[in-house]
Write a protein that holds these residues in place. Sequence first.
Motif, short mmCIF file in Angstrom:
data_model
loop_
_atom_site.label_atom_id
_atom_site.label_comp_id
_atom_site.label_asym_id
_atom_site.label_seq_id
_atom_site.Cartn_x
_atom_site.Cartn_y
_atom_site.Cartn_z
N GLY A 1 0.82 -1.20 0.00
CA GLY A 1 0.00 0.00 0.00
C GLY A 1 0.85 1.26 0.00
O GLY A 1 2.04 1.23 -0.30
N THR B 1 -3.54 -0.74 -2.03
CA THR B 1 -3.81 0.57 -2.63
C THR B 1 -2.69 0.99 -3.57
O THR B 1 -1.52 0.77 -3.29
CB THR B 1 -3.95 1.63 -1.53
N SER C 1 -1.99 8.80 1.78
CA SER C 1 -2.41 7.73 2.71
C SER C 1 -1.61 7.72 4.01
O SER C 1 -1.87 6.88 4.88
CB SER C 1 -2.33 6.34 2.06
N ALA D 1 -5.38 6.31 -5.91
CA ALA D 1 -5.51 7.07 -4.66
C ALA D 1 -5.35 8.57 -4.85
O ALA D 1 -6.08 9.36 -4.25
CB ALA D 1 -4.49 6.56 -3.64
#
Length: 249
Positions: free
Chosen positions: A8, A110, A204, A115
């Motif tokens: 991620g 992700t 993130s 994103a």
Amino acid sequence: MLTLVGLGLGGLESLTQAGIAAISAADTIYAEGYTSPLVPETLAWIEQEAGSVLLLSREEVEQPKLLLVAARNSDIVLLVGGDPFAATTHVSLRLQCSEAGIECRAVHNTSVLTAVAGELGLQHYRFGPVTTLVLSEGNYKPLSPVKQVVQNLELGFHSLVLLDIRADDPAVEPRLMTAQEGARLLLDGGVLPEALACAAARVSRSDQKLWIGSLSEMPQAGLGLTPHSLVIPGKLHFVEEEALATLRE
């Protein structure tokens, strides 16, 4: 068997349960950080909980004799930032496993490809082809990737601009291009200074930062630590206009 585990975009909290299970079951854990940056804290936790992590060079992943031999005789994991098959390198690795009769699977996570657009409030289907800017070497500035941004703008499409990572040698600290460096390359390549530009830093993570302004202003933007990504919007839907206006407030 080879399992590609996506880490991620964030830190330890971005690990999935499926990823942790694959890591825990592996006989050997490898990692590469040249297709996407790795978070040191995540690697440190994995080493503490599951054993040592062997960092591979770019050559060792693109010419994966070591990985193929290991995967033929045991269950191994390759840790990668983001989502594994977002990088052509990992698709090629899966094909080489298939040719060698070795099982290869992925634990997805992700990706910056989705994103960044989501954080900015831009619609994914309004993006044109993605491009990657390459770090300059001496007086040489690779500007050919900028042509894709110009073409996308002419068609009214948004452009996601990925920024180069120089991490060929795992023993050397990676060098990541900044949004400011990327903006200068876009300007040098012919993107107009008044073009709307967006930058996303550390998406993130707890210190995520988004910036919106004109491309000419971006070289002075304070975005903090890398990794950074750029977006040059094309024609905006009214909902996208509202989303960007809210972020600028």
